[in-house]
Design an enzyme around this catalytic site. Structure first.
Site, PDB file in Angstrom:
ATOM      1  N   SER A 144       0.635  -1.568  -0.375  1.00 12.26           N
ATOM      2  CA  SER A 144      -0.049  -0.302  -0.191  1.00 12.26           C
ATOM      3  C   SER A 144       1.246   1.374  -0.607  1.00 12.26           C
ATOM      4  O   SER A 144       2.099   1.799  -1.322  1.00 12.26           O
ATOM      5  CB  SER A 144      -0.659  -0.395   1.067  1.00 12.26           C
ATOM      6  N   HIS A 145       0.678   2.108   1.125  1.00 13.31           N
ATOM      7  CA  HIS A 145       1.514   3.345   1.102  1.00 13.31           C
ATOM      8  C   HIS A 145       2.529   2.977   1.088  1.00 13.31           C
ATOM      9  O   HIS A 145       3.885   3.444   0.876  1.00 13.31           O
ATOM     10  CB  HIS A 145       0.942   4.304   1.970  1.00 13.31           C
ATOM     11  N   GLY A 146       3.317   2.055   2.015  1.00 13.60           N
ATOM     12  CA  GLY A 146       4.773   1.491   2.194  1.00 13.60           C
ATOM     13  C   GLY A 146       5.659   1.606   0.828  1.00 13.60           C
ATOM     14  O   GLY A 146       6.855   1.942   0.959  1.00 13.60           O
TER      15      GLY A 146
END
Length: 184
Positions: A114-116
Protein backbone atom coordinates in the site's frame (compact mmCIF):
# COMPACT_ATOMS: atom_id res chain seq x y z
CA UNK A 1 3.93 -21.94 7.05
CA UNK A 2 5.71 -23.51 9.99
CA UNK A 3 9.50 -22.98 10.09
CA UNK A 4 9.86 -21.93 6.46
CA UNK A 5 12.02 -18.93 7.37
CA UNK A 6 14.05 -20.89 9.97
CA UNK A 7 15.00 -18.20 12.49
CA UNK A 8 15.85 -15.45 10.00
CA UNK A 9 15.61 -11.96 11.47
CA UNK A 10 13.21 -9.73 9.55
CA UNK A 11 13.08 -5.93 9.97
CA UNK A 12 9.72 -4.14 10.14
CA UNK A 13 10.38 -0.44 9.56
CA UNK A 14 7.64 1.91 10.77
CA UNK A 15 7.28 5.50 11.95
CA UNK A 16 6.35 6.25 15.58
CA UNK A 17 2.70 6.62 14.56
CA UNK A 18 0.36 5.91 11.69
CA UNK A 19 1.29 2.41 10.54
CA UNK A 20 -1.79 0.49 9.41
CA UNK A 21 -2.51 -1.97 12.25
CA UNK A 22 -3.69 -4.85 10.07
CA UNK A 23 -0.71 -4.55 7.71
CA UNK A 24 1.75 -4.65 10.61
CA UNK A 25 0.01 -7.47 12.49
CA UNK A 26 -0.66 -9.75 9.49
CA UNK A 27 2.90 -9.54 8.16
CA UNK A 28 4.45 -9.82 11.65
CA UNK A 29 2.42 -12.92 12.52
CA UNK A 30 3.20 -14.51 9.17
CA UNK A 31 6.95 -14.12 9.79
CA UNK A 32 6.58 -15.65 13.27
CA UNK A 33 4.40 -18.50 11.99
CA UNK A 34 7.04 -19.28 9.37
CA UNK A 35 9.77 -19.53 12.04
CA UNK A 36 11.26 -16.07 11.53
CA UNK A 37 12.14 -13.46 14.12
CA UNK A 38 10.45 -10.12 13.45
CA UNK A 39 12.00 -6.96 14.89
CA UNK A 40 10.26 -3.60 15.05
CA UNK A 41 12.50 -0.75 13.95
CA UNK A 42 11.49 2.89 14.10
CA UNK A 43 12.90 6.41 14.11
CA UNK A 44 11.99 7.00 17.77
CA UNK A 45 12.23 4.87 20.93
CA UNK A 46 8.65 5.60 22.02
CA UNK A 47 6.09 2.82 21.49
CA UNK A 48 4.56 2.78 18.02
CA UNK A 49 0.93 3.83 17.72
CA UNK A 50 -0.83 2.05 14.86
CA UNK A 51 -4.02 3.16 13.16
CA UNK A 52 -7.10 1.31 12.00
CA UNK A 53 -8.49 3.06 8.91
CA UNK A 54 -6.86 6.30 10.05
CA UNK A 55 -8.05 6.13 13.68
CA UNK A 56 -5.37 5.55 16.36
CA UNK A 57 -5.54 2.04 17.82
CA UNK A 58 -5.46 1.48 21.57
CA UNK A 59 -2.66 -1.09 21.26
CA UNK A 60 0.94 0.16 21.05
CA UNK A 61 4.07 -1.72 19.99
CA UNK A 62 7.50 -1.64 21.64
CA UNK A 63 10.39 -0.66 19.41
CA UNK A 64 13.26 -3.16 19.28
CA UNK A 65 15.83 -0.92 17.60
CA UNK A 66 16.27 2.54 16.12
CA UNK A 67 16.73 2.79 12.35
CA UNK A 68 20.09 4.54 12.78
CA UNK A 69 21.46 1.68 14.92
CA UNK A 70 20.55 -1.21 12.64
CA UNK A 71 23.25 -3.27 10.91
CA UNK A 72 21.75 -4.57 7.65
CA UNK A 73 24.01 -7.64 7.51
CA UNK A 74 22.35 -8.94 10.70
CA UNK A 75 18.97 -9.26 8.93
CA UNK A 76 17.51 -11.32 6.09
CA UNK A 77 14.80 -8.98 4.76
CA UNK A 78 12.88 -5.73 5.19
CA UNK A 79 9.11 -5.19 5.49
CA UNK A 80 7.48 -1.79 4.92
CA UNK A 81 3.87 -1.95 6.13
CA UNK A 82 1.55 0.78 4.90
CA UNK A 83 -0.37 3.50 6.61
CA UNK A 84 -0.22 6.89 4.97
CA UNK A 85 1.01 8.79 8.04
CA UNK A 86 3.78 6.28 8.80
CA UNK A 87 4.91 6.10 5.17
CA UNK A 88 4.97 9.89 4.81
CA UNK A 89 7.07 10.24 7.97
CA UNK A 90 9.57 7.62 6.80
CA UNK A 91 9.75 9.21 3.35
CA UNK A 92 11.03 12.37 5.03
CA UNK A 93 13.50 10.62 7.37
CA UNK A 94 17.12 10.31 6.21
CA UNK A 95 17.90 7.32 8.48
CA UNK A 96 14.88 5.38 7.24
CA UNK A 97 15.75 6.06 3.60
CA UNK A 98 19.39 5.09 4.17
CA UNK A 99 18.22 1.83 5.72
CA UNK A 100 16.10 1.02 2.65
CA UNK A 101 19.01 1.85 0.32
CA UNK A 102 21.34 -0.37 2.39
CA UNK A 103 18.95 -3.36 2.19
CA UNK A 104 18.69 -2.94 -1.58
CA UNK A 105 22.48 -2.51 -1.98
CA UNK A 106 22.97 -5.74 -0.02
CA UNK A 107 20.60 -7.55 -2.41
CA UNK A 108 18.17 -8.48 0.37
CA UNK A 109 14.43 -8.93 -0.25
CA UNK A 110 12.11 -6.03 0.49
CA UNK A 111 8.33 -6.32 0.91
CA UNK A 112 6.10 -3.23 0.86
CA UNK A 113 2.35 -2.85 0.81
CA UNK A 114 0.00 0.00 0.00
CA UNK A 115 1.45 3.40 1.06
CA UNK A 116 4.65 1.62 2.21
CA UNK A 117 5.75 1.52 -1.43
CA UNK A 118 6.09 5.32 -1.32
CA UNK A 119 9.12 4.93 0.94
CA UNK A 120 10.87 3.14 -1.93
CA UNK A 121 10.11 6.08 -4.21
CA UNK A 122 11.93 8.52 -1.93
CA UNK A 123 14.76 6.07 -1.33
CA UNK A 124 15.41 6.17 -5.08
CA UNK A 125 15.50 2.39 -5.54
CA UNK A 126 12.61 1.71 -7.93
CA UNK A 127 14.23 2.35 -11.34
CA UNK A 128 13.69 -0.69 -13.56
CA UNK A 129 11.25 -2.38 -11.17
CA UNK A 130 7.63 -3.45 -11.69
CA UNK A 131 5.49 -2.71 -8.65
CA UNK A 132 1.97 -2.38 -7.37
CA UNK A 133 0.83 -0.08 -4.57
CA UNK A 134 -1.93 2.12 -3.31
CA UNK A 135 -3.24 3.48 -6.66
CA UNK A 136 -2.65 7.08 -5.56
CA UNK A 137 1.12 6.45 -5.84
CA UNK A 138 1.00 5.42 -9.51
CA UNK A 139 2.43 8.60 -11.03
CA UNK A 140 5.18 8.89 -8.39
CA UNK A 141 6.21 5.30 -9.12
CA UNK A 142 6.33 5.96 -12.85
CA UNK A 143 8.31 9.17 -12.27
CA UNK A 144 10.77 7.10 -10.18
CA UNK A 145 11.53 4.94 -13.23
CA UNK A 146 9.37 1.92 -12.37
CA UNK A 147 6.32 0.43 -14.03
CA UNK A 148 3.11 0.34 -12.00
CA UNK A 149 1.09 -2.86 -12.37
CA UNK A 150 -2.59 -3.02 -11.49
CA UNK A 151 -2.14 -6.31 -9.60
CA UNK A 152 -2.99 -7.40 -6.06
CA UNK A 153 0.59 -8.58 -5.50
CA UNK A 154 3.70 -8.16 -7.64
CA UNK A 155 7.05 -10.02 -7.50
CA UNK A 156 9.98 -8.23 -9.13
CA UNK A 157 13.49 -9.76 -9.06
CA UNK A 158 14.95 -7.24 -11.56
CA UNK A 159 17.94 -5.04 -10.67
CA UNK A 160 19.57 -7.68 -8.42
CA UNK A 161 17.10 -7.72 -5.51
CA UNK A 162 13.66 -9.19 -4.88
CA UNK A 163 10.82 -6.75 -4.33
CA UNK A 164 7.38 -7.95 -3.25
CA UNK A 165 4.65 -5.32 -3.35
CA UNK A 166 0.99 -5.41 -2.40
CA UNK A 167 -1.76 -3.06 -3.52
CA UNK A 168 -4.00 -2.57 -0.45
CA UNK A 169 -5.02 -4.03 2.90
CA UNK A 170 -7.67 -6.04 1.06
CA UNK A 171 -4.81 -7.99 -0.56
CA UNK A 172 -3.10 -8.92 2.72
CA UNK A 173 -3.58 -12.71 2.49
CA UNK A 174 -1.96 -12.88 -0.95
CA UNK A 175 0.75 -10.38 0.01
CA UNK A 176 1.63 -12.27 3.20
CA UNK A 177 2.00 -15.57 1.33
CA UNK A 178 4.14 -13.93 -1.38
CA UNK A 179 6.31 -12.23 1.24
CA UNK A 180 7.01 -15.44 3.17
CA UNK A 181 7.74 -17.32 -0.05
CA UNK A 182 10.28 -14.66 -1.08
CA UNK A 183 11.96 -14.69 2.33
CA UNK A 184 12.71 -18.46 2.28
Amino acid sequence: MTNEINGKKIVFLVAPSGVEHSELIATWEAVRAAGGTPELVSTDVDPVVAVMAGVPATETFAVDLLAGDLVVNDYAALVLPGGEESADALRANAEALRLVVDFVAAGKPVAAISHGVGILVDAGVLAGKVVTSWPGLTQEIIDAGARWADQDVQFCPEQGWMLITGKTTVDLPEFVQAMVTAFI
